[in-house]
Scaffold this motif. Sequence first.
Motif, PDB file in Angstrom:
ATOM      1  N   PHE A  18      -4.306  -9.304   7.095  1.00  0.00           N
ATOM      2  CA  PHE A  18      -4.093  -8.775   5.749  1.00  0.00           C
ATOM      3  C   PHE A  18      -4.284  -9.860   4.692  1.00  0.00           C
ATOM      4  O   PHE A  18      -4.821  -9.593   3.609  1.00  0.00           O
ATOM      5  CB  PHE A  18      -2.701  -8.153   5.638  1.00  0.00           C
ATOM      6  N   LEU A  19      -3.860 -11.086   4.995  1.00  0.00           N
ATOM      7  CA  LEU A  19      -4.086 -12.177   4.047  1.00  0.00           C
ATOM      8  C   LEU A  19      -5.570 -12.525   3.969  1.00  0.00           C
ATOM      9  O   LEU A  19      -6.081 -12.860   2.892  1.00  0.00           O
ATOM     10  CB  LEU A  19      -3.261 -13.397   4.435  1.00  0.00           C
ATOM     11  N   ALA A  20      -6.270 -12.441   5.108  1.00  0.00           N
ATOM     12  CA  ALA A  20      -7.717 -12.667   5.096  1.00  0.00           C
ATOM     13  C   ALA A  20      -8.410 -11.621   4.231  1.00  0.00           C
ATOM     14  O   ALA A  20      -9.376 -11.925   3.503  1.00  0.00           O
ATOM     15  CB  ALA A  20      -8.264 -12.635   6.524  1.00  0.00           C
ATOM     16  N   LEU A  21      -7.926 -10.385   4.287  1.00  0.00           N
ATOM     17  CA  LEU A  21      -8.470  -9.323   3.442  1.00  0.00           C
ATOM     18  C   LEU A  21      -8.236  -9.646   1.968  1.00  0.00           C
ATOM     19  O   LEU A  21      -9.120  -9.422   1.121  1.00  0.00           O
ATOM     20  CB  LEU A  21      -7.828  -7.984   3.806  1.00  0.00           C
ATOM     21  N   LYS A  49      -6.477  -1.079   4.257  1.00  0.00           N
ATOM     22  CA  LYS A  49      -5.429  -1.159   3.246  1.00  0.00           C
ATOM     23  C   LYS A  49      -4.341  -0.115   3.502  1.00  0.00           C
ATOM     24  O   LYS A  49      -3.173  -0.332   3.196  1.00  0.00           O
ATOM     25  CB  LYS A  49      -6.022  -1.001   1.839  1.00  0.00           C
ATOM     26  N   GLY A  50      -4.741   1.024   4.091  1.00  0.00           N
ATOM     27  CA  GLY A  50      -3.733   1.993   4.517  1.00  0.00           C
ATOM     28  C   GLY A  50      -2.822   1.411   5.591  1.00  0.00           C
ATOM     29  O   GLY A  50      -1.618   1.668   5.602  1.00  0.00           O
ATOM     30  N   ALA A  51      -3.412   0.616   6.483  1.00  0.00           N
ATOM     31  CA  ALA A  51      -2.601  -0.056   7.503  1.00  0.00           C
ATOM     32  C   ALA A  51      -1.657  -1.075   6.866  1.00  0.00           C
ATOM     33  O   ALA A  51      -0.519  -1.248   7.315  1.00  0.00           O
ATOM     34  CB  ALA A  51      -3.509  -0.742   8.526  1.00  0.00           C
ATOM     35  N   THR A  82      -1.186  -2.309  -1.936  1.00  0.00           N
ATOM     36  CA  THR A  82      -0.500  -1.020  -1.804  1.00  0.00           C
ATOM     37  C   THR A  82       0.246  -0.557  -3.050  1.00  0.00           C
ATOM     38  O   THR A  82       0.664   0.597  -3.114  1.00  0.00           O
ATOM     39  CB  THR A  82       0.523  -1.082  -0.656  1.00  0.00           C
ATOM     40  N   GLY A  83       0.473  -1.437  -4.009  1.00  0.00           N
ATOM     41  CA  GLY A  83       1.242  -1.075  -5.192  1.00  0.00           C
ATOM     42  C   GLY A  83       2.739  -1.144  -5.001  1.00  0.00           C
ATOM     43  O   GLY A  83       3.493  -0.854  -5.935  1.00  0.00           O
ATOM     44  N   MET A 180      -5.338   0.286  -4.901  1.00  0.00           N
ATOM     45  CA  MET A 180      -3.882   0.256  -4.937  1.00  0.00           C
ATOM     46  C   MET A 180      -3.310   1.644  -5.230  1.00  0.00           C
ATOM     47  O   MET A 180      -2.386   2.114  -4.544  1.00  0.00           O
ATOM     48  CB  MET A 180      -3.416  -0.736  -6.009  1.00  0.00           C
ATOM     49  N   LEU A 181      -3.873   2.317  -6.239  1.00  0.00           N
ATOM     50  CA  LEU A 181      -3.384   3.644  -6.597  1.00  0.00           C
ATOM     51  C   LEU A 181      -3.663   4.656  -5.487  1.00  0.00           C
ATOM     52  O   LEU A 181      -2.808   5.492  -5.159  1.00  0.00           O
ATOM     53  CB  LEU A 181      -4.025   4.099  -7.904  1.00  0.00           C
ATOM     54  N   LEU A 182      -4.850   4.575  -4.893  1.00  0.00           N
ATOM     55  CA  LEU A 182      -5.199   5.505  -3.813  1.00  0.00           C
ATOM     56  C   LEU A 182      -4.280   5.312  -2.612  1.00  0.00           C
ATOM     57  O   LEU A 182      -3.807   6.286  -2.014  1.00  0.00           O
ATOM     58  CB  LEU A 182      -6.654   5.308  -3.397  1.00  0.00           C
ATOM     59  N   ILE A 183      -4.032   4.077  -2.242  1.00  0.00           N
ATOM     60  CA  ILE A 183      -3.176   3.800  -1.084  1.00  0.00           C
ATOM     61  C   ILE A 183      -1.736   4.204  -1.368  1.00  0.00           C
ATOM     62  O   ILE A 183      -1.032   4.728  -0.487  1.00  0.00           O
ATOM     63  CB  ILE A 183      -3.257   2.313  -0.692  1.00  0.00           C
TER      64      ILE A 183
END
Length: 265
Positions: A18-21, A49-51, A82-83, A180-183
């Motif tokens: 996730f940090l690499a992302l 991002k869902g994960a 994720t927001g 962010m909003l979608l997730i």
Amino acid sequence: MQTKYFRYSADRLPVFLFLALSVLDFLLYFIVDNWLVLIPYILLVLPVKGAVSAFTHHHQHHKTFRSPVLNHILEFFYFLHTGATSNMWVLQHNLGHHINYKEPLKDEARWMTNNGQTMSALKYTVFNTLTIYGHVFHIGKRHPKLLKSVVYHHVIGLLLLATLLYYQPINALLLFLVPMLLIFIFTVFATYDHHAELDTGTPLHASRNNLNKLHNIMHGNLGYHTAHHLRPGLHWSKLPEFHETIKDQIPDELIHDSYFDWRQS
């Protein structure tokens, strides 16, 4: 197994990925001039991002690092995916939903209307997305230190987001704000199947379970949802083991093995 920095070694790989992302997001933010190049990338990484959202949930049940500073740094990057900021889900989810999920009209992830009808997945998603922050502030009145943390980290996160939008508005919109909003919305939607229309009289009958291997790899064993509600403080890596001790008490119709949940309609 615990390590020097991580409370559980199982968190090392997800956190690294996730940090690499996040690093990749920032690299693209700074180097891409043609925003059209970002579209396929965003579509590709949205499931990841869902994960992240699932592991944000786990983190707010059971902090990832031993160091509070490292935990806050991680939460900052989780927010950009994720927001959800530090302790937001602690208030709305841990101190709200987990306490009230057996009382649908009080539940902070409410699936029942005032007249006792089941909301559609769409109505559930809209209603609960719009009421999350109301729950955060309502519960936060009883936990002012946690609420202060939520407000503080939101201010810091939103200031950074505003800075990114100022310097590279299109890149920031596509790489950070829109995902962010979608997730955030999808996170609410994905919880619909967990409890809707279930017998809330006993915890063993109040959650649906998804045992699909890929689903649980992507979502940190969140498919073992009965186990999670019985022992919400249990680390996500321990949920399958605990599920084995209770599975014979869970109705067969509440256990399935397909990647997607089956009631979202």
